[in-house]
Design a protein around this motif. Structure first.
Motif, PDB file in Angstrom:
ATOM      1  N   PRO A   2      42.225  16.825  33.249  1.00 38.20           N
ATOM      2  CA  PRO A   2      42.560  17.859  32.373  1.00 38.20           C
ATOM      3  C   PRO A   2      43.528  18.697  33.201  1.00 38.20           C
ATOM      4  CG  PRO A   2      40.916  17.113  34.379  1.00 38.20           C
ATOM      5  CD  PRO A   2      40.918  16.366  34.103  1.00 38.20           C
ATOM      6  N   VAL A   3      43.723  19.770  33.024  1.00 38.63           N
ATOM      7  CA  VAL A   3      44.796  20.781  33.082  1.00 38.63           C
ATOM      8  C   VAL A   3      44.182  21.576  33.418  1.00 38.63           C
ATOM      9  CG1 VAL A   3      46.736  21.750  32.107  1.00 38.63           C
ATOM     10  CG2 VAL A   3      46.331  19.854  31.507  1.00 38.63           C
ATOM     11  N   SER A   4      44.668  22.017  34.882  1.00 41.46           N
ATOM     12  CA  SER A   4      43.756  23.599  35.304  1.00 41.46           C
ATOM     13  C   SER A   4      44.685  24.597  35.002  1.00 41.46           C
ATOM     14  CB  SER A   4      44.736  23.908  36.860  1.00 41.46           C
ATOM     15  OG  SER A   4      45.921  23.143  37.171  1.00 41.46           O
ATOM     16  N   TRP A   5      44.102  25.750  35.147  1.00 37.42           N
ATOM     17  CA  TRP A   5      44.212  27.164  34.793  1.00 37.42           C
ATOM     18  C   TRP A   5      45.633  27.325  35.142  1.00 37.42           C
ATOM     19  CZ3 TRP A   5      43.219  29.044  30.167  1.00 37.42           C
ATOM     20  CH2 TRP A   5      42.581  29.101  29.729  1.00 37.42           C
ATOM     21  N   GLY A   6      45.810  27.075  36.220  1.00 34.27           N
ATOM     22  CA  GLY A   6      46.415  27.421  37.187  1.00 34.27           C
ATOM     23  C   GLY A   6      48.431  26.478  37.204  1.00 34.27           C
ATOM     24  N   THR A   7      48.415  25.500  36.313  1.00 34.84           N
ATOM     25  CA  THR A   7      49.520  24.786  35.739  1.00 34.84           C
ATOM     26  C   THR A   7      50.359  26.352  34.081  1.00 34.84           C
ATOM     27  OG1 THR A   7      48.336  23.360  34.791  1.00 34.84           O
ATOM     28  CG2 THR A   7      49.939  23.101  36.573  1.00 34.84           C
ATOM     29  N   TYR A 113      57.246  21.491  41.084  1.00 32.94           N
ATOM     30  CA  TYR A 113      55.569  20.742  40.589  1.00 32.94           C
ATOM     31  C   TYR A 113      55.291  19.821  41.577  1.00 32.94           C
ATOM     32  CZ  TYR A 113      52.607  17.732  38.118  1.00 32.94           C
ATOM     33  OH  TYR A 113      51.423  17.538  37.564  1.00 32.94           O
ATOM     34  N   VAL A 117      52.594  22.635  43.418  1.00 28.35           N
ATOM     35  CA  VAL A 117      51.275  22.463  42.501  1.00 28.35           C
ATOM     36  C   VAL A 117      50.182  21.291  43.376  1.00 28.35           C
ATOM     37  CG1 VAL A 117      50.493  22.145  39.805  1.00 28.35           C
ATOM     38  CG2 VAL A 117      52.923  23.199  40.247  1.00 28.35           C
ATOM     39  N   PRO A 119      50.550  17.140  42.707  1.00 31.97           N
ATOM     40  CA  PRO A 119      50.067  16.851  41.955  1.00 31.97           C
ATOM     41  C   PRO A 119      49.056  15.981  43.070  1.00 31.97           C
ATOM     42  CG  PRO A 119      51.382  16.557  42.077  1.00 31.97           C
ATOM     43  CD  PRO A 119      51.895  17.655  42.112  1.00 31.97           C
ATOM     44  N   ASN A 120      47.912  15.450  42.547  1.00 32.92           N
ATOM     45  CA  ASN A 120      46.654  13.984  43.049  1.00 32.92           C
ATOM     46  C   ASN A 120      46.234  14.392  44.553  1.00 32.92           C
ATOM     47  OD1 ASN A 120      47.487  12.043  40.851  1.00 32.92           O
ATOM     48  ND2 ASN A 120      49.177  12.170  41.530  1.00 32.92           N
TER      49      ASN A 120
END
Length: 121
Positions: A2-7, A113, A117, A119-120
């Motif tokens: 899923p892609v978050s709204w923040g990104t 990123y 952001v 990731p993981n």
């Protein structure tokens, strides 16, 4: 995954101004050319032309090239004398600078990123 709204919001904030600028500049270019005709053959001028067919005067001040008789006009539709065209070296250097700017932008986006952001994690 899923892609978050923040990104999604970050991508929109980064891409939307470029899209608005491109749309506005194309709209402005088309509006500038409306009603303009070639002073020699009276053919309506087209708003877009290949960048290598412009001379230095057109790069500095803007203008159009008639697709029928190939005369050069300024933004007001008045005839201008053909001047020197950009050399191959200048064009290649400008393309190189644009490519380097593109790589720098991509590198900044990747670093943003990776570090902000997260990731993981």
């Amino acid at each position: 995954m899923p892609v978050s709204w923040g990104t999604i919001i970050v991508e929109l904030v980064l891409i939307l101004p470029v899209g608005i600028y491109l749309y506005y500049s194309m709209f402005k270019k088309i509006r500038l050319c409306e009603g303009k005709v070639c002073p020699q053959c009276q053919t309506p001028l087209k708003p877009f032309q290949h960048p290598l067919t412009r001379n230095w005067e057109q790069w500095k001040k803007g203008g159009f090239r008639c697709h029928k008789c190939h005369c050069l006009t300024d933004l007001d539709g008045k005839l201008i004398h053909p001047g020197p065209y950009p050399t191959r070296r200048i064009m290649l250097l400008s393309l190189l600078w644009m490519f380097l700017f593109y790589l720098l932008t991509i590198a900044m986006l990747v670093l943003f990123y990776l570090f902000y952001v997260k990731p993981n994690g």
